[in-house]
Design a protein around this motif. Structure first.
Motif, PDB file in Angstrom:
ATOM      1  N   GLY A 480       0.815  -1.215   0.000  1.00 33.18           N
ATOM      2  CA  GLY A 480       0.000   0.000   0.000  1.00 33.18           C
ATOM      3  C   GLY A 480       0.842   1.256   0.000  1.00 33.18           C
ATOM      4  N   SER A 481       1.930   1.227   0.763  1.00 30.99           N
ATOM      5  CA  SER A 481       2.841   2.379   0.792  1.00 30.99           C
ATOM      6  C   SER A 481       3.452   2.617  -0.578  1.00 30.99           C
ATOM      7  CB  SER A 481       3.958   2.144   1.822  1.00 30.99           C
ATOM      8  OG  SER A 481       3.430   1.990   3.125  1.00 30.99           O
ATOM      9  N   GLY A 482       3.774   1.523  -1.292  1.00 28.56           N
ATOM     10  CA  GLY A 482       4.329   1.657  -2.633  1.00 28.56           C
ATOM     11  C   GLY A 482       3.363   2.315  -3.590  1.00 28.56           C
ATOM     12  N   VAL A 483       2.086   1.955  -3.479  1.00 31.58           N
ATOM     13  CA  VAL A 483       1.066   2.554  -4.345  1.00 31.58           C
ATOM     14  C   VAL A 483       0.932   4.049  -4.060  1.00 31.58           C
ATOM     15  CG1 VAL A 483      -1.389   2.606  -4.901  1.00 31.58           C
ATOM     16  CG2 VAL A 483      -0.228   0.406  -4.602  1.00 31.58           C
ATOM     17  N   VAL A 484       0.856   4.408  -2.760  1.00 34.52           N
ATOM     18  CA  VAL A 484       0.694   5.811  -2.372  1.00 34.52           C
ATOM     19  C   VAL A 484       1.912   6.632  -2.781  1.00 34.52           C
ATOM     20  CG1 VAL A 484       0.465   7.400  -0.421  1.00 34.52           C
ATOM     21  CG2 VAL A 484      -0.872   5.290  -0.473  1.00 34.52           C
ATOM     22  N   MET A 485       3.104   6.128  -2.460  1.00 29.82           N
ATOM     23  CA  MET A 485       4.326   6.866  -2.790  1.00 29.82           C
ATOM     24  C   MET A 485       4.503   7.007  -4.288  1.00 29.82           C
ATOM     25  SD  MET A 485       7.315   5.891  -0.058  1.00 29.82           S
ATOM     26  CE  MET A 485       7.294   4.155  -0.425  1.00 29.82           C
ATOM     27  N   GLY A 486       4.160   5.948  -5.026  1.00 30.41           N
ATOM     28  CA  GLY A 486       4.289   6.014  -6.474  1.00 30.41           C
ATOM     29  C   GLY A 486       3.363   7.048  -7.080  1.00 30.41           C
ATOM     30  N   GLY A 487       2.099   7.032  -6.663  1.00 30.41           N
ATOM     31  CA  GLY A 487       1.129   7.991  -7.197  1.00 30.41           C
ATOM     32  C   GLY A 487       1.470   9.423  -6.869  1.00 30.41           C
ATOM     33  N   LEU A 488       1.772   9.676  -5.591  1.00 39.05           N
ATOM     34  CA  LEU A 488       2.116  11.034  -5.175  1.00 39.05           C
ATOM     35  C   LEU A 488       3.442  11.480  -5.781  1.00 39.05           C
ATOM     36  CD1 LEU A 488       1.068  10.978  -1.397  1.00 39.05           C
ATOM     37  CD2 LEU A 488      -0.072  12.158  -3.281  1.00 39.05           C
ATOM     38  N   GLY A 489       4.383  10.540  -5.894  1.00 39.61           N
ATOM     39  CA  GLY A 489       5.685  10.882  -6.473  1.00 39.61           C
ATOM     40  C   GLY A 489       5.575  11.351  -7.906  1.00 39.61           C
ATOM     41  N   VAL A 490       4.779  10.637  -8.710  1.00 38.86           N
ATOM     42  CA  VAL A 490       4.586  11.026 -10.106  1.00 38.86           C
ATOM     43  C   VAL A 490       3.901  12.384 -10.188  1.00 38.86           C
ATOM     44  CG1 VAL A 490       3.362  10.500 -12.238  1.00 38.86           C
ATOM     45  CG2 VAL A 490       4.549   8.684 -11.018  1.00 38.86           C
ATOM     46  N   ALA A 491       2.827  12.547  -9.416  1.00 36.73           N
ATOM     47  CA  ALA A 491       2.057  13.792  -9.469  1.00 36.73           C
ATOM     48  C   ALA A 491       2.905  14.997  -9.082  1.00 36.73           C
ATOM     49  CB  ALA A 491       0.842  13.683  -8.541  1.00 36.73           C
ATOM     50  N   ILE A 492       3.626  14.883  -7.979  1.00 40.06           N
ATOM     51  CA  ILE A 492       4.424  16.015  -7.501  1.00 40.06           C
ATOM     52  C   ILE A 492       5.597  16.291  -8.437  1.00 40.06           C
ATOM     53  CG2 ILE A 492       5.904  16.817  -5.622  1.00 40.06           C
ATOM     54  CD1 ILE A 492       4.052  15.322  -3.701  1.00 40.06           C
ATOM     55  N   SER A 493       6.214  15.241  -8.973  1.00 43.90           N
ATOM     56  CA  SER A 493       7.342  15.432  -9.902  1.00 43.90           C
ATOM     57  C   SER A 493       6.882  16.165 -11.162  1.00 43.90           C
ATOM     58  CB  SER A 493       7.951  14.075 -10.279  1.00 43.90           C
ATOM     59  OG  SER A 493       8.499  13.427  -9.154  1.00 43.90           O
ATOM     60  N   VAL A 494       5.712  15.780 -11.681  1.00 45.95           N
ATOM     61  CA  VAL A 494       5.185  16.432 -12.882  1.00 45.95           C
ATOM     62  C   VAL A 494       4.814  17.883 -12.596  1.00 45.95           C
ATOM     63  CG1 VAL A 494       3.288  16.445 -14.546  1.00 45.95           C
ATOM     64  CG2 VAL A 494       4.383  14.289 -13.929  1.00 45.95           C
ATOM     65  N   LEU A 495       4.161  18.120 -11.457  1.00 46.56           N
ATOM     66  CA  LEU A 495       3.787  19.490 -11.089  1.00 46.56           C
ATOM     67  C   LEU A 495       5.029  20.358 -10.913  1.00 46.56           C
ATOM     68  CD1 LEU A 495       0.896  18.806  -8.547  1.00 46.56           C
ATOM     69  CD2 LEU A 495       0.682  19.769 -10.853  1.00 46.56           C
ATOM     70  N   LYS A 496       6.076  19.794 -10.353  1.00 50.84           N
ATOM     71  CA  LYS A 496       7.334  20.539 -10.193  1.00 50.84           C
ATOM     72  C   LYS A 496       7.928  20.865 -11.551  1.00 50.84           C
ATOM     73  CE  LYS A 496      12.075  19.881  -8.449  1.00 50.84           C
ATOM     74  NZ  LYS A 496      12.771  19.707  -9.726  1.00 50.84           N
ATOM     75  N   GLN A 497       7.878  19.924 -12.456  1.00 48.95           N
ATOM     76  CA  GLN A 497       8.472  20.125 -13.767  1.00 48.95           C
ATOM     77  C   GLN A 497       7.767  21.217 -14.568  1.00 48.95           C
ATOM     78  OE1 GLN A 497      11.231  18.825 -14.697  1.00 48.95           O
ATOM     79  NE2 GLN A 497      11.315  19.340 -16.871  1.00 48.95           N
ATOM     80  N   ILE A 498       6.438  21.292 -14.411  1.00 48.52           N
ATOM     81  CA  ILE A 498       5.687  22.290 -15.183  1.00 48.52           C
ATOM     82  C   ILE A 498       5.523  23.608 -14.418  1.00 48.52           C
ATOM     83  CG2 ILE A 498       4.435  20.516 -16.444  1.00 48.52           C
ATOM     84  CD1 ILE A 498       2.040  20.962 -14.652  1.00 48.52           C
ATOM     85  N   GLY A 499       6.210  23.694 -13.265  1.00 44.50           N
ATOM     86  CA  GLY A 499       6.225  24.954 -12.529  1.00 44.50           C
ATOM     87  C   GLY A 499       5.047  25.227 -11.650  1.00 44.50           C
ATOM     88  N   LYS A 500       4.276  24.201 -11.332  1.00 41.87           N
ATOM     89  CA  LYS A 500       3.110  24.386 -10.471  1.00 41.87           C
ATOM     90  C   LYS A 500       3.466  24.255  -8.998  1.00 41.87           C
ATOM     91  CE  LYS A 500       0.152  24.931 -13.838  1.00 41.87           C
ATOM     92  NZ  LYS A 500      -0.569  26.218 -14.041  1.00 41.87           N
ATOM     93  N   LEU A 501       4.687  23.788  -8.696  1.00 41.06           N
ATOM     94  CA  LEU A 501       5.143  23.679  -7.308  1.00 41.06           C
ATOM     95  C   LEU A 501       6.498  24.354  -7.166  1.00 41.06           C
ATOM     96  CD1 LEU A 501       4.274  20.010  -6.263  1.00 41.06           C
ATOM     97  CD2 LEU A 501       3.255  22.103  -5.389  1.00 41.06           C
TER      98      LEU A 501
END
Length: 501
Positions: A480-501
């Motif tokens: 379960g931790s892998g699923v949560v970390m994977g989902g949040l990791g992708v989302a936050i990494s993408v948001l950082k890349q496009i300048g939303k974070l």
């Protein structure tokens, strides 16, 4: 700019961190010095890794058989291969530790520019390393239970043979992202080197450097029918990483990049060290570091090979290899993260070597060492990617041979095009870790272990013991931790890349 930075305020903290880093440095050297300097073993274990996945990728799509000795009177089964605990430990540590560690300081800088941010970063690194070691170990346990010889084989025997293709696909995709990360690092390293040596302007532009190296160097190397000639160069990986660790420590301790330091004035304003300009720690951004660590620690698809090639293989002996190797990786990761982040703080780039001045001689040698290591290691990762695709397509024989040249050009062209667009290797590493590192390190081993515990209890007509139930619960938590970390990791990494974070 000077109003943002209050170096006097953090001076005492910096001094404390320097002592901490010095202690870590001693442990790093001791950890590697304690291992024999094997470039290869008679068992065929991976030799030396130049990056986090070079040697991991070599083994992904190779099959191997357990060695056995027999006589005319009675069969004598040889248990395992010929690799000693020391040799296996050294080789596994080299497979884990690589150039990907140079993106970790930026993971800390993303959520804070305070030196104290290293405290949670170190704790996270230790926890991730221990969890990774545990999941690596349970893959070996599954191999022992099922006499499995590959990651796909152990999944098929533990869970479902009809879904083994998913594992192959995940590993192949990991090789694709690894190749992309290497192309980005190669481009950054050789662009900086071209600028250092004052080459013509056309050769100092990143786009031209990547295109030239991909066409004139990588394409011929990736087209080789045999990569055996490149194997001796794999020592460059470990040597380059260890040299870079020492160089980063030297530059941190001598203060060359602090105000008044030798190289401070040469840095662009955006690249100058920044500390304590932000308030506290942004907790939601820590998932980027978690994703990066998932990429850095993942070596799990070669766990079956390490288990089966171990001399007198058994779980106690295998666990010794796992413990020593991951301990070395944890210490190295913490040390290099600390020295890189404490040198540049919030200004740390996705590839920390990009922060150092172009005329810094020690940095130039580090870029050269890492760049050459990746050039000679790149074909191994790329061939695993290419073979993985052909295996998934179930192409064999003469048809396969005919497709290899075309697929080589097409795949290398795709990776090169992506490397021209994506310039932040930290983003690639974090997405790779979130998508596939978390899966291969947390979710897949946990599912296999849960199935094996239940099936073995059922086959022996026994109820699950209290210990079994606790382990199953922990593995559900791990998955379960892998699923949560994977989902949040992708989302936050993408948001950082496009300048939303």
């Amino acid at each position: 700019f000077s109003s943002i930075i209050n170096y006097n305020k953090i001076n005492s903290t910096i001094k404390t961190m320097r002592v901490f880093s010095f202690i870590i440095l001693i442990n790093v050297v001791a950890a590697f010095a304690s291992q024999p300097n094997h470039l290869s073993t008679s068992s065929g274990l991976p030799s030396t890794s130049s990056t986090n996945k070079i040697n991991k990728s070599i083994d992904i799509h190779r099959s191997f058989a357990l060695q056995a000795a027999s006589s005319t009177t009675a069969p004598v089964i040889k248990k395992g291969g010929d690799a000693t605990i020391a040799a296996s430990t050294f080789n596994l540590a080299k497979s884990i530790i690589g150039a990907g560690v140079l993106s970790l300081p930026s993971g800390v800088a993303f959520y804070s520019d305070s030196p104290t941010a290293l405290i949670p970063a170190s704790i996270i690194t230790i926890v991730m390393g221990l969890v990774s070691a545990y999941s690596f170990s349970i893959i070996g346990k599954a191999c022992e239970q099922h006499s499995a010889e590959s990651f796909q084989d152990v999944w098929a025997k533990s869970v479902n043979p009809n879904t083994a293709w998913i594992i192959s696909s995940a590993i192949t995709a990991t090789c694709l992202l690894a190749s992309l990360a290497y192309s980005i690092i190669i481009g950054d390293s050789f662009t900086s080197l071209a600028q250092t040596f004052n080459l013509p302007q056309i050769l100092t532009q990143r786009t031209n450097v990547i295109l030239l190296i991909s066409t004139l160097v990588l394409l011929p190397l990736c087209s080789l029918k045999s990569l055996s000639a490149l194997a001796p160069f794999s020592i460059l990986g470990l040597a380059g990483t260890l040299y870079t660790a020492i160089f980063m420590a030297i530059r941190y301790f001598d203060g060359s990049y602090l105000p008044g330091g030798k190289f401070f004035a040469a840095l662009p304003l955006a690249g100058r060290p920044i500390f304590n300009s932000r308030t506290g720690i942004e907790i939601n951004k820590i998932f980027v570091l978690l994703s990066m660590l998932s990429t850095s620690f993942v070596a799990h698809f070669i766990a079956p090979r390490f288990y089966n090639e171990l001399k007198d293989k058994s779980m106690p002996r295998f666990n010794q290899v796992v413990s020593y190797s991951f301990l070395s990786a944890i210490v190295t990761f913490i040390f290099m993260t600390a020295t890189g982040f404490l040198t540049f703080g919030g200004a740390t780039s996705g590839f920390v070597l990009n922060n150092y001045a172009s005329f810094d001689g020690l940095a130039t040698f580090a870029r050269l060492a890492i760049g050459l290591a990746l050039l000679t290691g790149y074909p191994f990762t790329f061939s695993a990617l290419r073979d993985g695709i052909l295996d998934l397509l179930k192409v064999t024989g003469s048809v396969r041979e005919g497709l290899v040249p075309k697929l080589t050009i097409g795949l290398l062209g795709l990776v090169t095009a992506l490397a021209l667009v994506l310039k932040d290797v930290g983003f690639v590493v974090s997405v790779s870790g979130a998508l596939f590192g978390c899966s291969l390190m947390f979710i897949v081993p946990a599912i296999m272990n849960i199935n094996n515990i239940k099936s073995f209890a059922k086959s022996s007509n026994k109820d699950l013991s209290k210990g079994n139930k606790i382990e199953i619960a922990l593995n559900y938590l791990l998955a379960g931790s892998g699923v949560v970390m994977g989902g949040l990791g992708v989302a936050i990494s993408v948001l950082k890349q496009i300048g939303k974070l």
